[in-house]
Scaffold this active site. Structure first.
Site, PDB file in Angstrom:
ATOM      1  N   HIS A 187      40.656  28.568  45.736  1.00 56.46           N
ATOM      2  CA  HIS A 187      41.113  28.656  47.120  1.00 56.46           C
ATOM      3  C   HIS A 187      41.371  27.229  47.620  1.00 56.46           C
ATOM      4  O   HIS A 187      40.745  26.270  47.148  1.00 56.46           O
ATOM      5  CB  HIS A 187      40.040  29.233  48.047  1.00 56.46           C
ATOM      6  CG  HIS A 187      39.488  30.556  47.649  1.00 56.46           C
ATOM      7  ND1 HIS A 187      40.230  31.708  47.597  1.00 56.46           N
ATOM      8  CD2 HIS A 187      38.225  30.932  47.321  1.00 56.46           C
ATOM      9  CE1 HIS A 187      39.458  32.731  47.264  1.00 56.46           C
ATOM     10  NE2 HIS A 187      38.231  32.286  47.084  1.00 56.46           N
TER      11      HIS A 187
ATOM     12  N   CYS B 104      32.260  32.931  48.568  1.00 55.99           N
ATOM     13  CA  CYS B 104      32.715  31.614  48.101  1.00 55.99           C
ATOM     14  C   CYS B 104      33.347  30.802  49.238  1.00 55.99           C
ATOM     15  O   CYS B 104      33.032  29.625  49.424  1.00 55.99           O
ATOM     16  CB  CYS B 104      33.695  31.790  46.951  1.00 55.99           C
ATOM     17  SG  CYS B 104      34.962  33.036  47.258  1.00 55.99           S
TER      18      CYS B 104
HETATM   19  P1  NAD Z   1      32.938  41.882  39.338  1.00 50.13           P
HETATM   20  O1  NAD Z   1      33.698  43.136  39.539  1.00 50.13           O
HETATM   21  O2  NAD Z   1      33.519  40.780  38.550  1.00 50.13           O
HETATM   22  O3  NAD Z   1      31.522  42.215  38.654  1.00 50.13           O
HETATM   23  C1  NAD Z   1      30.713  43.255  39.055  1.00 50.13           C
HETATM   24  C2  NAD Z   1      30.089  43.871  37.825  1.00 50.13           C
HETATM   25  O4  NAD Z   1      29.168  44.880  38.212  1.00 50.13           O
HETATM   26  C3  NAD Z   1      31.134  44.536  36.920  1.00 50.13           C
HETATM   27  O5  NAD Z   1      30.856  44.149  35.584  1.00 50.13           O
HETATM   28  C4  NAD Z   1      30.902  46.030  37.156  1.00 50.13           C
HETATM   29  O6  NAD Z   1      31.236  46.801  36.011  1.00 50.13           O
HETATM   30  C5  NAD Z   1      29.420  46.066  37.424  1.00 50.13           C
HETATM   31  N1  NAD Z   1      28.952  47.211  38.179  1.00 50.13           N
HETATM   32  C6  NAD Z   1      29.654  48.090  38.930  1.00 50.13           C
HETATM   33  N2  NAD Z   1      28.826  49.002  39.489  1.00 50.13           N
HETATM   34  C7  NAD Z   1      27.594  48.706  39.043  1.00 50.13           C
HETATM   35  C8  NAD Z   1      26.325  49.306  39.229  1.00 50.13           C
HETATM   36  N3  NAD Z   1      26.153  50.388  39.986  1.00 50.13           N
HETATM   37  N4  NAD Z   1      25.263  48.748  38.607  1.00 50.13           N
HETATM   38  C9  NAD Z   1      25.394  47.641  37.822  1.00 50.13           C
HETATM   39  N5  NAD Z   1      26.580  47.050  37.614  1.00 50.13           N
HETATM   40  C10 NAD Z   1      27.662  47.572  38.213  1.00 50.13           C
HETATM   41  O7  NAD Z   1      32.495  41.403  40.775  1.00 50.13           O
HETATM   42  P2  NAD Z   1      32.173  39.916  41.243  1.00 50.13           P
HETATM   43  O8  NAD Z   1      33.448  39.235  41.534  1.00 50.13           O
HETATM   44  O9  NAD Z   1      31.208  39.285  40.306  1.00 50.13           O
HETATM   45  O10 NAD Z   1      31.496  40.192  42.644  1.00 50.13           O
HETATM   46  C11 NAD Z   1      30.121  40.483  42.761  1.00 50.13           C
HETATM   47  C12 NAD Z   1      29.684  40.120  44.148  1.00 50.13           C
HETATM   48  O11 NAD Z   1      29.869  38.705  44.331  1.00 50.13           O
HETATM   49  C13 NAD Z   1      30.474  40.801  45.275  1.00 50.13           C
HETATM   50  O12 NAD Z   1      29.628  40.989  46.382  1.00 50.13           O
HETATM   51  C14 NAD Z   1      31.523  39.759  45.608  1.00 50.13           C
HETATM   52  O13 NAD Z   1      32.037  39.894  46.913  1.00 50.13           O
HETATM   53  C15 NAD Z   1      30.722  38.473  45.448  1.00 50.13           C
HETATM   54  N6  NAD Z   1      31.499  37.258  45.195  1.00 50.13           N
HETATM   55  C16 NAD Z   1      32.570  37.269  44.356  1.00 50.13           C
HETATM   56  C17 NAD Z   1      33.287  36.099  44.162  1.00 50.13           C
HETATM   57  C18 NAD Z   1      34.502  36.049  43.290  1.00 50.13           C
HETATM   58  O14 NAD Z   1      35.319  35.169  43.461  1.00 50.13           O
HETATM   59  N7  NAD Z   1      34.690  36.930  42.356  1.00 50.13           N
HETATM   60  C19 NAD Z   1      32.898  34.920  44.790  1.00 50.13           C
HETATM   61  C20 NAD Z   1      31.755  34.914  45.594  1.00 50.13           C
HETATM   62  C21 NAD Z   1      31.072  36.105  45.802  1.00 50.13           C
END
Ligand code: NAD
Length: 340
Positions: free
Chosen positions: A220, A140
């Site tokens: 942020h 992000c």
């Molecule tokens: P999150 O923890 O909210 O969601 C991840 C989901 O995947 C959860 O529901 C979890 O239970 C599930 N999960 C865990 N292991 C798994 C597996 N082996 N198979 C399938 N599902 C599985 O995470 P998020 O915040 O959505 O982040 C996901 C990605 O996006 C990461 O790379 C993160 O760095 C990136 N990201 C996050 C944000 C943010 O602000 N949250 C912003 C931009 C990018």
């Protein structure tokens, strides 16, 4: 219709799945979850097929009487492409599964850059991602920095940039990561990883970043300083360039937007799902030029600014549309605004 599978249904995955459903050229195959929790129940309620991550997860779904459609392996049989929105580092572990099936994948910013053929921000390097099998949508904060710096570089030339990032400590549904009553240099070492991450998309940009974690969940805030190559740049020129750029919204304290609280309120009034703000919001008043140096503040809604990039990354990977056509389609479908 391109068949898209979303693996991981958390902060990013839920938003990507909903955005896929809004596209005229995409169909959601389903979503993959590890647990049959409320998010999985909501997915079913929306009519999405829910798959378990593996056989042992499927047993847990069955034990709870949850109507899962199979496992990730079954879901991949029906998909043209997968968006891997699992927690950081899990995407890299999943990659061999996609490779074995020969299926293209979009990864997220928590993965290392080498997970993919290209790190991606649509308006910066869509063409570089065209036809690439593995694309990483950057984080992000990196997305915000890239949109702004790319706009400034195109219009005025960026000699060097410095950014101080005030980071939200945790997402609203996160009960583990939320620090209370503190400000924490995060990471403590300078520079932070954000600068090098910007260079995975814009390698020619000279940038140093540092970050502080603050006890908030919604956005942020970046303080950006840029030394411009060209002289005689006026504030009005910069504001005009930012206003012209898609996915950047110039907001004003004069209109009552004085903090991230009003930005989230604005998202509510725009009837955005989950108060999402896909646009990077720059305060008009903050844009200041002193000699060749430019200063500004802008807000980044961490949960949602990367969602348009995920949709464009799918089109770029599968060669469905050119850059402008894809971004137009994405922006239309998500209701992204250019001006208030
Ligand atoms: P999150 O923890 O909210 O969601 C991840 C989901 O995947 C959860 O529901 C979890 O239970 C599930 N999960 C865990 N292991 C798994 C597996 N082996 N198979 C399938 N599902 C599985 O995470 P998020 O915040 O959505 O982040 C996901 C990605 O996006 C990461 O790379 C993160 O760095 C990136 N990201 C996050 C944000 C943010 O602000 N949250 C912003 C931009 C990018």
């Amino acid at each position: 219709m391109v068949k898209v599978l979303v693996n991981g249904f958390g902060v990013i995955g839920r938003r990507v799945a909903d955005a896929v459903v809004k596209q005229r050229d995409m169909e959601l195959v389903g979503v993959v979850k590890t647990k049959p929790d409320y998010k999985a129940l909501i997915a079913l309620r929306k009519g999405y097929k829910v798959y378990a991550a593996d056989e042992s997860c499927l047993k847990e779904f069955e034990r709870k009487g949850f109507d899962a459609s199979g496992t990730l392996a079954d879901a991949l049989e029906n998909a043209d492409i997968v968006v891997d929105a699992t927690p950081k580092k899990v995407g890299a572990k999943n990659k061999p599964i996609y490779e074995k099936k020969g299926i293209p994948a979009i990864f997220e910013g928590g993965e290392k850059a080498n997970v993919a053929d290209v790190s991606f921000v649509a308006q910066c390097n869509y063409d570089k991602a065209y036809g690439k099998k593995y694309i990483r949508v950057v984080s992000c904060n990196t997305t915000g920095l890239c949109r702004i710096l790319n706009c400034l570089d195109k219009n005025f030339g960026v000699e060097k940039a410095w950014a101080v990032i005030v980071r939200r400590a945790a997402d609203p549904d996160d009960t583990k990561g939320a620090p209370l009553d503190m400000l924490m240099p995060n990471p403590p070492a300078i520079p932070s990883h954000h600068g090098p991450d910007v260079q995975t998309v814009l390698p020619h940009i000279d940038i140093v970043t540092m970050a502080v974690m603050a006890p908030v969940t919604h956005m942020h805030l970046h303080s950006l300083i840029v030394r411009l190559k060209g002289g005689n740049v006026k504030k009005e020129d910069v504001v005009e360039a930012l206003e012209e750029e898609r996915r950047i919204l110039v907001v004003s304290a004069e209109d009552g937007i004085i903090s991230t609280a009003q930005l989230i309120d604005l998202a509510r009034d725009l009837h955005r799902p989950r108060n999402d703000l896909y646009e990077i919001c720059v305060w008009r008043e903050s844009v200041s030029v002193v000699g060749s140096e430019l200063y500004m503040f802008y807000g980044v809604q961490q949960e949602s600014d990367v969602i348009p990039e995920n949709i464009d990354a799918i089109r770029a990977s599968l060669r469905l549309m050119g850059a402008e056509e894809s971004m137009d389609e994405t922006d239309r479908s998500l209701g992204i605004v250019r001006k208030l």
